[in-house]
Design an enzyme around this catalytic site. Structure first.
Site, PDB file in Angstrom:
ATOM      1  N   GLY A   1      -3.350  -1.009   1.123  1.00  9.06           N
ATOM      2  CA  GLY A   1      -4.175  -1.158  -0.070  1.00  9.06           C
ATOM      3  C   GLY A   1      -5.498  -1.811   0.259  1.00  9.06           C
ATOM      4  O   GLY A   1      -6.028  -1.649   1.359  1.00  9.06           O
ATOM      5  N   GLU A   2      -6.075  -2.484  -0.689  1.00  8.78           N
ATOM      6  CA  GLU A   2      -7.358  -3.205  -0.631  1.00  8.78           C
ATOM      7  C   GLU A   2      -8.525  -2.326  -0.198  1.00  8.78           C
ATOM      8  O   GLU A   2      -9.554  -2.815   0.251  1.00  8.78           O
ATOM      9  CB  GLU A   2      -7.264  -4.468   0.238  1.00  8.78           C
ATOM     10  CG  GLU A   2      -7.017  -4.281   1.709  1.00  8.78           C
ATOM     11  CD  GLU A   2      -6.775  -5.597   2.471  1.00  8.78           C
ATOM     12  OE1 GLU A   2      -7.448  -5.798   3.505  1.00  8.78           O
ATOM     13  OE2 GLU A   2      -5.936  -6.407   2.023  1.00  8.78           O
TER      14      GLU A   2
END
Length: 349
Positions: free
Chosen positions: A315-316
């Site tokens: 993610g991120e």
């Protein structure tokens, strides 16, 4: 608050489509031999309505929020990791920061609903907090309908703000412990894909823990049954970061910007956005196939081909950042590669 009703992004049917394809086909290569790079460059040239597309001031919008579902055993990590990772982003120490520096991409961190107060923050931090995290959607609505509409409106307005007037490409990422659970619920409700085909290991659950997570989410599903209204789905099961990201995706499309989606959670935000404003698919590239179990099911449902398959599930925005050099290469061949006539090379018979 009134319901979120954004202006519809324009459907891309511009007059340059044939010229763009002709320019792609005129390069010194067999027609179609650069595969997905040709698809990528066509889409970007079509969005920008030019034969010489360029990516200007690329920006990662990284939305963060906490989730009440973490009161249940759906994650290996405590919810404090959300705000701790936001601090890491602001210090420049996370994977997203490293990949962004490599690509010379700005990182803007948006607090959509983190259960934390900040003392000092840099200029790339934006406080858009709706509340200090959502409620536990196993037993009650994650947020009110008013909160859901505020998420979408705030995200839309942020993407359209003057701050980003010189940017024509946004990458979308997120941070929020428990948000694979929220994403699974949103995707199941809006696509009809069963939870059993969507729920994965998240932060690294073992098989028994994953089965328990699935049972928790199935119980949450039974609380409401199937819902098809996207704003109601957001209010029942969403996260503030997912809702705000969905609004920003619509805002980016309405501003004629290229949208690069990260992984499983960002895809949930996209599906939410598409359910509200269908024309946005013309503006979107999916950066990678996440290692999260249900991502392929969803991309197949959407009929999108991801750029990379590297078994990522961080993610991120990490997958979007990893794919960015490939997207740049797609434009390099269109803008810099010689045509058959320029190179004096014979075309096919």
């Amino acid at each position: 608050m009134s319901q979120f009703l954004p202006p519809e992004p324009k459907r891309l049917t511009n007059a340059l489509r044939d010229s763009i394809q002709a320019k792609i086909d005129s390069k010194t290569k067999p027609v179609g031999s650069l595969g997905a790079l040709e698809t990528i460059t066509f889409k970007i040239a079509n969005i920008q309505n030019t034969l010489e597309p360029k990516l200007k001031n690329p920006t990662l919008l990284l939305f963060a929020a906490d989730h009440g579902i973490t009161e249940e055993p759906v994650s290996l990590y405590p919810k404090d990791v959300t705000w701790q990772m936001v601090e890491n982003f602001l210090r420049g120490g996370a994977c997203a920061n490293v990949f962004a520096r490599f690509n010379q991409i700005n990182v803007e961190v948006i607090d959509a609903g983190v259960d934390h107060d900040w003392s000092e923050t840099p200029t790339n931090f934006h406080s858009k907090k709706i509340r200090y995290g959502t409620k536990n959607f196993k037993i009650e609505s994650a947020m009110t309908l008013e909160d859901a509409n505020q998420c979408l409106t705030s995200g839309f307005d942020f993407a359209q703000s003057e701050k980003f007037s010189s940017s024509n490409v946004f990458l979308f990422g997120e941070m929020g412990i428990g948000n694979t659970s929220s994403a699974s619920m949103i995707l199941s409700q809006l696509t009809g894909i069963p939870l059993i085909d969507l729920v994965g290991r998240g932060t690294g659950l073992n098989e028994k823990q994953k089965e328990n997570k699935l049972k928790i989410l199935e119980d949450a599903y039974k609380r409401t049954g199937r819902i098809t209204d996207p704003i109601k789905v957001l209010s029942e099961f969403g996260g503030f970061e997912i809702g705000m990201m969905a609004g920003a995706i619509i805002g980016a499309a309405a501003a004629n910007k290229l949208i690069i989606i990260d992984g499983f959670i960002a895809t949930a935000a996209y599906v939410l956005a598409q359910s509200i404003s269908d024309n946005i698919r013309d503006y979107v590239l999916f950066s990678h196939l996440s290692d999260e179990k249900g991502h392929k099911k969803v991309l197949d449902f959407l009929k999108f081909q991801p750029i990379l398959q590297l078994n990522l599930r961080l993610g991120e925005g990490s997958g979007a950042l990893a794919a960015y050099p490939i997207i740049e290469l797609a434009l390099k061949f269109l803008n810099e590669m010689a045509s058959f006539s320029e190179a004096g090379v014979s075309k096919e018979k």
